[in-house]
Design an enzyme around this catalytic site. Structure first.
Site, PDB file in Angstrom:
ATOM      1  N   ASP A 187       0.855  -1.187   0.000  1.00 45.03           N
ATOM      2  CA  ASP A 187       0.000   0.000   0.000  1.00 45.03           C
ATOM      3  C   ASP A 187       0.897   1.246   0.000  1.00 45.03           C
ATOM      4  O   ASP A 187       2.118   1.158  -0.184  1.00 45.03           O
ATOM      5  CB  ASP A 187      -1.003  -0.043   1.158  1.00 45.03           C
ATOM      6  CG  ASP A 187      -0.358   0.159   2.518  1.00 45.03           C
ATOM      7  OD1 ASP A 187       0.886   0.283   2.598  1.00 45.03           O
ATOM      8  OD2 ASP A 187      -1.096   0.193   3.525  1.00 45.03           O
ATOM      9  N   HIS A 188       0.270   2.397   0.202  1.00 43.84           N
ATOM     10  CA  HIS A 188       1.023   3.659   0.150  1.00 43.84           C
ATOM     11  C   HIS A 188       2.073   3.751   1.253  1.00 43.84           C
ATOM     12  O   HIS A 188       3.024   4.519   1.121  1.00 43.84           O
ATOM     13  CB  HIS A 188       0.041   4.833   0.279  1.00 43.84           C
ATOM     14  CG  HIS A 188      -0.799   4.753   1.513  1.00 43.84           C
ATOM     15  ND1 HIS A 188      -1.837   3.844   1.641  1.00 43.84           N
ATOM     16  CD2 HIS A 188      -0.743   5.419   2.699  1.00 43.84           C
ATOM     17  CE1 HIS A 188      -2.391   3.970   2.841  1.00 43.84           C
ATOM     18  NE2 HIS A 188      -1.749   4.913   3.500  1.00 43.84           N
ATOM     19  N   GLY A 191      -1.859  -5.584   8.264  1.00 42.68           N
ATOM     20  CA  GLY A 191      -3.078  -5.594   7.462  1.00 42.68           C
ATOM     21  C   GLY A 191      -2.904  -6.367   6.168  1.00 42.68           C
ATOM     22  O   GLY A 191      -3.755  -7.201   5.800  1.00 42.68           O
ATOM     23  N   HIS A 245       9.785 -24.530   8.516  1.00 47.44           N
ATOM     24  CA  HIS A 245       8.707 -25.278   9.166  1.00 47.44           C
ATOM     25  C   HIS A 245       7.352 -25.099   8.484  1.00 47.44           C
ATOM     26  O   HIS A 245       6.538 -26.011   8.495  1.00 47.44           O
ATOM     27  CB  HIS A 245       8.569 -24.837  10.632  1.00 47.44           C
ATOM     28  CG  HIS A 245       9.706 -25.298  11.491  1.00 47.44           C
ATOM     29  ND1 HIS A 245       9.686 -25.214  12.855  1.00 47.44           N
ATOM     30  CD2 HIS A 245      10.907 -25.847  11.162  1.00 47.44           C
ATOM     31  CE1 HIS A 245      10.829 -25.701  13.344  1.00 47.44           C
ATOM     32  NE2 HIS A 245      11.582 -26.075  12.338  1.00 47.44           N
ATOM     33  N   ASN A 246       7.107 -23.911   7.939  1.00 52.17           N
ATOM     34  CA  ASN A 246       5.759 -23.590   7.449  1.00 52.17           C
ATOM     35  C   ASN A 246       5.685 -23.511   5.931  1.00 52.17           C
ATOM     36  O   ASN A 246       4.603 -23.280   5.394  1.00 52.17           O
ATOM     37  CB  ASN A 246       5.279 -22.266   8.053  1.00 52.17           C
ATOM     38  CG  ASN A 246       5.538 -22.175   9.542  1.00 52.17           C
ATOM     39  OD1 ASN A 246       6.278 -21.317  10.009  1.00 52.17           O
ATOM     40  ND2 ASN A 246       4.981 -23.093  10.304  1.00 52.17           N
ATOM     41  N   ARG A 277       7.287   0.821   8.153  1.00 51.07           N
ATOM     42  CA  ARG A 277       7.359   1.818   9.222  1.00 51.07           C
ATOM     43  C   ARG A 277       8.092   1.308  10.463  1.00 51.07           C
ATOM     44  O   ARG A 277       8.543   2.108  11.278  1.00 51.07           O
ATOM     45  CB  ARG A 277       5.946   2.272   9.611  1.00 51.07           C
ATOM     46  CG  ARG A 277       5.291   3.114   8.526  1.00 51.07           C
ATOM     47  CD  ARG A 277       3.887   3.542   8.907  1.00 51.07           C
ATOM     48  NE  ARG A 277       3.315   4.428   7.906  1.00 51.07           N
ATOM     49  CZ  ARG A 277       2.007   4.655   7.775  1.00 51.07           C
ATOM     50  NH1 ARG A 277       1.146   4.060   8.582  1.00 51.07           N
ATOM     51  NH2 ARG A 277       1.566   5.474   6.843  1.00 51.07           N
ATOM     52  N   ARG A 298       2.116 -31.319   8.596  1.00 49.07           N
ATOM     53  CA  ARG A 298       1.355 -30.174   9.128  1.00 49.07           C
ATOM     54  C   ARG A 298       0.941 -29.220   8.009  1.00 49.07           C
ATOM     55  O   ARG A 298      -0.188 -28.708   7.993  1.00 49.07           O
ATOM     56  CB  ARG A 298       2.195 -29.449  10.191  1.00 49.07           C
ATOM     57  CG  ARG A 298       2.360 -30.301  11.433  1.00 49.07           C
ATOM     58  CD  ARG A 298       3.474 -29.835  12.333  1.00 49.07           C
ATOM     59  NE  ARG A 298       3.687 -30.802  13.415  1.00 49.07           N
ATOM     60  CZ  ARG A 298       4.790 -30.876  14.144  1.00 49.07           C
ATOM     61  NH1 ARG A 298       5.800 -30.045  13.917  1.00 49.07           N
ATOM     62  NH2 ARG A 298       4.905 -31.770  15.097  1.00 49.07           N
ATOM     63  N   ARG A 334       7.374 -34.293   9.681  1.00 50.75           N
ATOM     64  CA  ARG A 334       6.308 -33.705  10.510  1.00 50.75           C
ATOM     65  C   ARG A 334       5.868 -32.353   9.956  1.00 50.75           C
ATOM     66  O   ARG A 334       4.687 -32.007  10.033  1.00 50.75           O
ATOM     67  CB  ARG A 334       6.774 -33.566  11.959  1.00 50.75           C
ATOM     68  CG  ARG A 334       7.903 -32.574  12.175  1.00 50.75           C
ATOM     69  CD  ARG A 334       8.455 -32.693  13.586  1.00 50.75           C
ATOM     70  NE  ARG A 334       9.473 -31.701  13.878  1.00 50.75           N
ATOM     71  CZ  ARG A 334      10.727 -31.739  13.432  1.00 50.75           C
ATOM     72  NH1 ARG A 334      11.101 -32.718  12.606  1.00 50.75           N
ATOM     73  NH2 ARG A 334      11.599 -30.809  13.775  1.00 50.75           N
ATOM     74  N   CYS A 391       3.274  -3.273   4.000  1.00 51.65           N
ATOM     75  CA  CYS A 391       2.426  -2.132   4.364  1.00 51.65           C
ATOM     76  C   CYS A 391       3.085  -1.434   5.541  1.00 51.65           C
ATOM     77  O   CYS A 391       4.238  -1.750   5.882  1.00 51.65           O
ATOM     78  CB  CYS A 391       0.980  -2.554   4.651  1.00 51.65           C
ATOM     79  SG  CYS A 391       0.701  -3.487   6.168  1.00 51.65           S
ATOM     80  N   GLY A 392       2.401  -0.496   6.141  1.00 51.57           N
ATOM     81  CA  GLY A 392       3.041   0.261   7.218  1.00 51.57           C
ATOM     82  C   GLY A 392       3.522  -0.645   8.330  1.00 51.57           C
ATOM     83  O   GLY A 392       4.671  -0.581   8.764  1.00 51.57           O
TER      84      GLY A 392
HETATM   85  C1  RB5 Z   1      -1.759   2.742   6.511  1.00 49.01           C
HETATM   86  O1  RB5 Z   1      -1.780   3.943   7.193  1.00 49.01           O
HETATM   87  C2  RB5 Z   1      -1.570   1.580   7.467  1.00 49.01           C
HETATM   88  O2  RB5 Z   1      -2.696   1.458   8.283  1.00 49.01           O
HETATM   89  C3  RB5 Z   1      -1.309   0.313   6.718  1.00 49.01           C
HETATM   90  O3  RB5 Z   1      -0.195   0.457   5.925  1.00 49.01           O
HETATM   91  C4  RB5 Z   1      -1.030  -0.915   7.567  1.00 49.01           C
HETATM   92  O4  RB5 Z   1      -0.124  -0.639   8.571  1.00 49.01           O
HETATM   93  C5  RB5 Z   1      -2.216  -1.640   8.027  1.00 49.01           C
HETATM   94  O5  RB5 Z   1      -2.146  -2.703   8.648  1.00 49.01           O
END
Ligand code: RB5
Length: 225
Positions: free
Chosen positions: A58-59, A120, A148-149, A159, A191, A187, A115-116
């Site tokens: 994302d941004h 998410g 393992h996975n 961030r 799994r 194993r 992402c940040g």
């Molecule tokens: C964006 O501001 C932020 O919420 C997103 O990048 C992320 O951290 C979400 O989980």
């Protein structure tokens, strides 16, 4: 819908259609066939020297995503870049879904999402059946996610994690093997096979619901699970 930049010719990734979901069904069938052919499935996915890697961010993650793309291309990998490409605010789920679907369908062998926080977009990627996305902030977790996975998607934070650590995490993710590929790691294979089975069962239930007409409109696994 993410703006997609392809290094390689890739199939249309139209979202929300039954047609696309049927493609997912084919991918599931393929996995089942591979799995039931004895050892072939896990040996088939051993690490090739050059892979196709799906990237999405994302941004708050696109700068790392672009730098990771450079590293991967320099190492000879093919990159499918689902965006985003600038700081204009976007919704991370779309990018997590796009990368997850590229990996689950076989269009890409691995994925990396940023992402940040990494959280998410990892949650979004893990909604896609067949995805094993690991949030990783230090090298041992990156190694264990592979060993393992058999993690097929790596989730990183722009961030919270410094660039030098990101380089190490990407390196480990790209090179660590899955221990389930050798007899002593049976194993782990067992799994991870349970994860495939759960996904297959979920997809089967979804397909039955579609065929019964219980579901109409925009149909994707994420709407139903
Ligand atoms: C964006 O501001 C932020 O919420 C997103 O990048 C992320 O951290 C979400 O989980």
């Amino acid at each position: 819908m993410p703006d997609v930049q392809y290094d390689a010719v890739a199939p249309d990734h139209a979202r929300g259609s039954i047609e696309k979901f049927k493609l997912g069904k084919i991918a599931v069938r393929k996995r089942v066939i591979e799995r039931t052919a004895g050892e072939s499935h896990f040996h088939a996915v051993r690490i090739p020297s050059c892979m196709t890697i799906a990237l999405g961010a994302d941004h708050a993650g696109f700068e790392y995503k672009d730098r990771i793309a450079e590293i991967l291309r320099a190492d000879g990998h093919t990159v499918i870049d689902f965006g985003t490409h600038d700081a204009t605010p976007v919704d991370y789920p779309q990018y997590g879904f796009a990368v997850g679907e590229a990996v689950a369908s076989g269009q890409a062998e691995r994925g990396i999402v940023v992402c940040g926080s990494s959280l998410g977009i990892s949650i979004a990627a893990n909604k896609v059946p067949g995805v094993r996305c690991a949030v990783v902030t230090e090298p041992l977790s990156a190694e264990l996610a592979r060993r393992h996975n058999d993690a097929n998607v790596l989730a990183l934070s722009e961030r919270l994690t410094g660039w030098e650590m990101i380089e190490r995490l990407v390196d480990v993710f790209m090179h660590a093997p899955f221990d389930g590929d050798v007899p002593s790691g049976a194993r782990h294979k067992h799994r991870v096979a349970q994860l495939f089975e759960f996904d297959d069962a979920q997809q089967a239930r979804t397909l039955i619901a579609i065929e019964k007409g219980e579901v109409t409109g925009a149909v994707t696994p994420k709407d139903l699970l």
